[in-house]
Design an enzyme around this catalytic site. Structure first.
Site, short mmCIF file in Angstrom:
data_model
loop_
_atom_site.label_atom_id
_atom_site.label_comp_id
_atom_site.label_asym_id
_atom_site.label_seq_id
_atom_site.Cartn_x
_atom_site.Cartn_y
_atom_site.Cartn_z
N ASP A 24 0.86 -1.19 0.00
CA ASP A 24 0.00 0.00 0.00
C ASP A 24 0.89 1.24 0.00
O ASP A 24 1.67 1.45 0.93
CB ASP A 24 -0.90 -0.02 1.23
N ASP A 39 -2.76 2.33 -6.17
CA ASP A 39 -1.68 2.38 -5.18
C ASP A 39 -1.65 1.22 -4.20
O ASP A 39 -0.92 1.26 -3.21
CB ASP A 39 -1.76 3.70 -4.40
N GLU A 40 -2.39 0.16 -4.46
CA GLU A 40 -2.29 -1.00 -3.58
C GLU A 40 -2.61 -2.29 -4.32
O GLU A 40 -3.37 -2.30 -5.29
CB GLU A 40 -3.19 -0.86 -2.35
#
Length: 363
Positions: free
Chosen positions: A11, A105-106
């Site tokens: 993350d 983003d993860e």
């Protein structure tokens, strides 16, 4: 010896704001809000410096400014965020192809078998974080465990720029000591209800029977019963196709006036657009969900010929659907509003990747 999967959840830390601070060194160390302005709008993302003042995503910009008068507002650059996300995923693919993206983003990574032949999942997570930092200048946090649920909780445990391992021998203690709000899938309203019932942490939750949890929390009760015991057999699925993306909010008091409902819808729309942009997925159908004070609910939908790609479209369509409701037919008082986008373009399914043989866990 029992074999386990090795799952890593990566993350990125305050991704949008961190990209802006990286690209503009003058913003480093300053409280930054992506989206909105001093006078109007809603915060899409906040840097850690801004979060120290209580600034959060989906917060009205005016409120953010009141909490932090020195805050710097910058316009979102989603194309840039996608570009950086692609660089991050290039790093992932140097270690494994079993990658399940959750957003820009993860992502989950199954590294039980990996391209580097590294036996330790912790070493892989450290190497991935170092590679991301070298390639993008950004920091990432990582959670490592035997399943997706615990890995996701673990990645948030030592943010920012942290790494947390929860191996099989630590799972029980880790979950028992965890505050109930930290459990992925337990929202603000549910956490409040749990605390009113004396459920403050994992140990309290574990003391409840499955039947009692279902009685008090519906079908979600069965989910809570399993996850507090660390039970999650879901594989990392690189071919997962989204059917919808949305967000909703339950209010502390019932909304009566249409103008108040519109004000409440705007931050929900911001959250939905943020999720659509992060997933790089856009739908043609918008659905409005309305739950009334007696817990009855309705939905209203509208489909377009083109994808909904802007916040203005999302807000405008939501307002239109809200205005089309004949309020005299329903109880006075709205306790929840939600927006969902669906009807995504069909994507070509990539060639199925074979899941590797489960190796003995070696963290």
């Amino acid at each position: 010896m029992e074999s386990h999967r090795k799952i890593i959840h990566i993350d990125m830390d305050a991704f949008y704001a961190s990209v802006e601070q990286h690209d503009n060194p003058a913003l480093k160390g300053k409280p930054v809000a992506v989206g909105g302005s001093k006078e109007r709008g809603v915060v899409a993302a906040a840097s850690y410096e801004a979060r120290k003042f209580g600034v959060r995503s989906a917060m009205p910009s005016v409120t953010a400014y009141q909490k932090c008068p020195q805050i710097v507002f910058v316009k979102p650059r989603f194309e840039r965020y996608k570009e950086v996300s692609n660089q991050i995923h290039e790093v992932f693919h140097t270690y494994t192809d079993l990658i399940e993206p959750l957003s820009l983003d993860e992502a989950y990574l199954d590294v039980t078998q990996n391209k580097k032949g590294i036996s330790s999942a912790t070493m892989i997570a450290k190497a991935i974080r170092a590679d991301i930092k070298a390639k993008t200048g950004l920091t990432a946090s990582a959670g490592i465990s035997t399943n997706k649920f615990i890995a996701k909780i673990a990645s948030d445990y030592n943010k920012p720029d942290g790494i947390t391992l929860v191996g099989p021998e630590k799972t029980e203690t880790f979950l028992e000591q965890l505050a109930i709000e930290k459990f992925f899938g337990v929202g603000k309203v549910t956490a409040k209800k749990m605390r009113s019932l004396g459920i403050n942490n994992g140990m309290d939750l574990k003391a409840w029977s499955k039947d009692d949890l279902i009685t008090n929390f519906g079908k979600s009760g069965g989910f809570y019963y399993e996850i507090v015991r660390g039970n999650d057999d879901r594989p990392v699925n690189p071919n997962r196709i989204r059917k919808s993306l949305g967000a909703e909010n339950t209010f502390d008091y019932d909304l009566i006036e249409l103008v108040d409902m519109k004000l409440a819808l705007e931050p929900i729309a911001v959250t939905v657009m943020k999720r659509l942009e992060k997933a790089n997925t856009f739908g043609k159908t918008l659905t409005l969900k309305v739950k009334f004070k007696d817990f009855s609910q309705i939905t209203r939908s509208q489909s377009l010929t083109e994808e909904i790609r802007t916040l203005d479209q999302l807000v405008s369509l939501s307002f239109d659907l809200l205005e089309q409701i004949n309020w005299e037919e329903f109880p006075s008082g709205v306790r929840l509003l939600g927006i969902t986008c669906s009807n995504f373009e069909k994507r070509e399914i990539v060639q199925l990747l074979k899941e590797g043989h489960q190796l003995t866990l070696d963290f």
